[in-house]
Each structure stands twice: as C-alpha cells, then as structure tokens.
Design a protein around this motif. Sequence first.
Motif, PDB file in Angstrom:
ATOM      1  N   LEU A 303      17.318  99.009  64.522  1.00 54.82           N
ATOM      2  CA  LEU A 303      16.342  98.513  65.495  1.00 54.82           C
ATOM      3  C   LEU A 303      16.929  98.501  66.912  1.00 54.82           C
ATOM      4  O   LEU A 303      16.219  98.733  67.896  1.00 54.82           O
ATOM      5  N   ALA A 304      18.234  98.237  67.011  1.00 53.39           N
ATOM      6  CA  ALA A 304      18.880  98.186  68.325  1.00 53.39           C
ATOM      7  C   ALA A 304      18.945  99.562  68.981  1.00 53.39           C
ATOM      8  O   ALA A 304      18.978  99.671  70.212  1.00 53.39           O
ATOM      9  N   THR A 305      18.977 100.625  68.173  1.00 48.28           N
ATOM     10  CA  THR A 305      19.086 101.979  68.717  1.00 48.28           C
ATOM     11  C   THR A 305      17.781 102.750  68.650  1.00 48.28           C
ATOM     12  O   THR A 305      17.715 103.874  69.148  1.00 48.28           O
ATOM     13  N   ARG A 306      16.767 102.189  68.048  1.00 48.30           N
ATOM     14  CA  ARG A 306      15.511 102.913  67.900  1.00 48.30           C
ATOM     15  C   ARG A 306      14.816 103.041  69.259  1.00 48.30           C
ATOM     16  O   ARG A 306      14.586 102.050  69.945  1.00 48.30           O
ATOM     17  N   PRO A 307      14.459 104.252  69.659  1.00 50.72           N
ATOM     18  CA  PRO A 307      13.806 104.434  70.965  1.00 50.72           C
ATOM     19  C   PRO A 307      12.353 103.983  70.930  1.00 50.72           C
ATOM     20  O   PRO A 307      11.675 104.088  69.913  1.00 50.72           O
ATOM     21  N   ASN A 308      11.897 103.486  72.068  1.00 54.32           N
ATOM     22  CA  ASN A 308      10.494 103.101  72.212  1.00 54.32           C
ATOM     23  C   ASN A 308       9.701 104.263  72.785  1.00 54.32           C
ATOM     24  O   ASN A 308      10.165 104.956  73.701  1.00 54.32           O
ATOM     25  N   LEU A 365      16.104  98.827  82.791  1.00 51.68           N
ATOM     26  CA  LEU A 365      17.337  99.149  82.078  1.00 51.68           C
ATOM     27  C   LEU A 365      18.000  97.871  81.574  1.00 51.68           C
ATOM     28  O   LEU A 365      18.509  97.812  80.448  1.00 51.68           O
ATOM     29  N   GLY A 366      17.983  96.848  82.417  1.00 52.83           N
ATOM     30  CA  GLY A 366      18.546  95.560  82.007  1.00 52.83           C
ATOM     31  C   GLY A 366      17.763  94.925  80.876  1.00 52.83           C
ATOM     32  O   GLY A 366      18.344  94.326  79.961  1.00 52.83           O
ATOM     33  N   VAL A 367      16.418  95.055  80.918  1.00 53.44           N
ATOM     34  CA  VAL A 367      15.591  94.502  79.835  1.00 53.44           C
ATOM     35  C   VAL A 367      15.905  95.189  78.513  1.00 53.44           C
ATOM     36  O   VAL A 367      16.059  94.541  77.464  1.00 53.44           O
ATOM     37  N   VAL A 368      16.010  96.505  78.547  1.00 54.09           N
ATOM     38  CA  VAL A 368      16.337  97.257  77.331  1.00 54.09           C
ATOM     39  C   VAL A 368      17.711  96.865  76.816  1.00 54.09           C
ATOM     40  O   VAL A 368      17.922  96.694  75.602  1.00 54.09           O
ATOM     41  N   LEU A 369      18.671  96.707  77.751  1.00 52.64           N
ATOM     42  CA  LEU A 369      20.020  96.297  77.349  1.00 52.64           C
ATOM     43  C   LEU A 369      20.001  94.921  76.691  1.00 52.64           C
ATOM     44  O   LEU A 369      20.671  94.687  75.678  1.00 52.64           O
ATOM     45  N   GLY A 370      19.246  94.000  77.285  1.00 48.58           N
ATOM     46  CA  GLY A 370      19.159  92.664  76.705  1.00 48.58           C
ATOM     47  C   GLY A 370      18.605  92.692  75.288  1.00 48.58           C
ATOM     48  O   GLY A 370      19.102  91.992  74.399  1.00 48.58           O
ATOM     49  N   HIS A 371      17.569  93.515  75.064  1.00 50.57           N
ATOM     50  CA  HIS A 371      16.989  93.643  73.728  1.00 50.57           C
ATOM     51  C   HIS A 371      17.994  94.237  72.748  1.00 50.57           C
ATOM     52  O   HIS A 371      18.134  93.765  71.604  1.00 50.57           O
ATOM     53  N   LYS A 372      18.709  95.286  73.198  1.00 54.31           N
ATOM     54  CA  LYS A 372      19.698  95.924  72.328  1.00 54.31           C
ATOM     55  C   LYS A 372      20.790  94.950  71.912  1.00 54.31           C
ATOM     56  O   LYS A 372      21.142  94.837  70.732  1.00 54.31           O
ATOM     57  N   TYR A 373      21.352  94.254  72.902  1.00 56.79           N
ATOM     58  CA  TYR A 373      22.482  93.375  72.599  1.00 56.79           C
ATOM     59  C   TYR A 373      22.046  92.145  71.788  1.00 56.79           C
ATOM     60  O   TYR A 373      22.840  91.594  71.025  1.00 56.79           O
TER      61      TYR A 373
END
Length: 405
Positions: A303-308, A365-373
Amino acid sequence: MQNSAIIDAARDYVLAQYQQHPHPNLVYHNLVHTQQVVQAAAQIAAHYRLQDDELLAVYVAAWFHDAGYLLGDASIHEEQGAKEALVFLQQQQVPEHVQTLVQGAIMATKMPQSPHSLVEQIVCDADLFHLGSKEFPERNKLLRQEVALTYQKDIPAAKWLATSITFLNDHHYWTDYAQTLLKQQKEENIAKLKKKLEKKSGEEQEQAAITDTSKPDGEKVKKEKLKKPERGVETMFRLTSTNHIRLSSMADSKAHIMISVNSIIISVILSVLVQRLEDYPNMIIPTVIFLTTSVITVIFSVLATRPNVTSGTFTKADIEKKDTNLLFFGNFYKMKLEEYDWGMKKMMNDSDFLYSSMTKDVYYLGVVLGHKYKLLRISYSIFMFGLIISVMAFMIAAIFFPVKA
C-alpha cells in the motif's frame, strides 16, 4: 631597409602621432588598444608561415589601423589611417605591393569586416581579438564610455548590452587559429552579457512599476513591485523537491525490504513448516500468528508503494482560474501536446501562477510522503511486534505444550 627596422619605425611613428594629437575622448581607440592589436596580430601571424613582406604588412597595418581617429572624422578613420600608412611607407621606400597589402588590411577592418587575403584576415581578427578574451568586459565598458563622450549622450545600460550581444552574435573570426582559440571565451562573454541584460531589464521594470504619473492631478501612486523571486527562493524550491524525491526513493526501498523479507518468510512457512504441523500440533497457533504477521506486513508495504491513478486531464477554465498544477504528470498525461504546451506557456508568463504551481507541487509531494511513511511505520511496527509475539508463542508452545511421544 630591413623589415624589422621598418616595423620599429612604424611603431615610433604611431607613438609620435598619439603624443602630437592628444584626444581625451578616445578612452578605447587609444594607444593601449593599438598595442594590444599589434600583440594579437603577432600571435596570430606566428601560427602561419607568412612571407617576409606579408608579415611586414601585418605589423604596419596593425600599428596604423586606428591612426585615423587622431586625424579627423571617426566615421572614415579607416580611409585616413590607410592614407597615413601610405605616406609612412613611401617615406620608407617600401615596395608598392607591400603598400597595397597594408592599405587593404586597414580598409578590411571597416565594419562590417570584409577581408579577402590571409593578411587582411589576421589584421581583422587582431582588431577584435578582445571579443574572445577575458578582457572583453573591461574593453566593452571603455567603448561605451568613448561613444558617450563622443556623442555627448548617455547610453542606457540595457540598450548597450543588447547592442553588444547582437554585435558578438553577428561577428565571426576569419582565421582558423582565432576561431579555435577564442570561440569558447567568446561564447562565455555572450552568456554573461545576456545574464546582465536579463538582470538589468528586471531592475528597470521594477523601477518603472514603483510609481504611476498617469493621473490627472499628477500625484504619484505607488504600485506593487513586479518583484522577481530571488535566487534563494528558486534554490529553496529545487532543494525541497530534490529532498522529497530522495525521501520517496528511501521509502520505496524500505517497503521493498519488507516485501522481500516477508515474502521469503511466507514461502518458507508454506513450503516447510505447514507440512510438519500434523507432527507438531502445538505449533499451529504460533505458525498462524507468524504467517498473519508477514501477510499484514506485506499488505501495508505494498500500500505504501502503490501508485494513485488521477484523471490526467485539465481544462482551459482550470488554467484561467490557476486551479491545476501542470508540474505533476498526473494532471496532464492524457492531454494532447498542444494543449499542454498552451497551458505551460500561460503558466510561465504568470509568475504568481508559476510559483503557486511549484508550491503546490512541493506540498503534494509532502502529502504523498506523509502517507507513505505512515503506512511504512505501521508495516514495520506490525512486523516488529508480530515477530516478538510469534517467537514468544513458539517458545511457550515448545516449553509448556510439548508434543507427547
């Protein structure tokens, strides 16, 4: 008379002319410039195997090429310099073919240059040798000062820079030696001029935008400055984007580690341990816990690496309202090139829109990073605590619930 003696005599003659005809306005076309041209002519001529008469013509033409500035109208200084050189050469009883070479070389320096022989090409390249040297900025300032003194008129910096850029772009060296030696530095000089022109134009626009005298009462109304973001702001955007991309790559690597490790664990459990559960029924619960931990860990890592997937389109209304970010591929990958090109040009012509888009890009980019981490932290936490619980379950099963023989 030997050629070296004639060259020395030409030098002394020109030096005497500068002493007898002082001209304070000639801050560029002065003795220093003439000496530099002679030096450059000697450097270029040394590269070619010239006949003695040709070499003599190069030196004499270099010494006399700007002597006309001391004798009258600057617009016809080549003709006057050629006449003065002819008088000198006749006094020295130099052969007529050398006189012709010298006059031709001096006249060839008239703008636009039109050399036909190697001697003329050498003198022309020596005359503008500074265009491809590191001394160009200083020489160009002196030329601007001389023009201002001569015509009693101040030349705006932006106009002079634009004229200089045009001149350098239109100019080319004639000899192979000058082309090879001076090409790179000349291109650097052009680049520096363009950079200065861009900066100067921006400053003039800012100054023009400070006040507005168009009102009937003549009152100056302050306007908002058309402020061009400083280099530090652009550097901040670049570094922030780079750091976000680097952190995203690190997150993907961490997720890949979790997926790889737990995939191996799942493979081992299913292929080895499950087949032995009939012999060791006390290990069923620990195995299920361990297997569940690995599966859930893999799920969160994926889920952390799955692209939207986004819409990939924008409308002209979005551009007019500045309501889309053209710097993110997900907003335009379904659009035609013509539509995207139009949108980008609109954005680049509007500094507020451009920097707003850059801000949005950094933000998302920061939002995506926050979701990933966040997902990665859950994945690592599940793996860590699940591993501890699984090991404890295996130990309890082995100690307190051993398989009876």
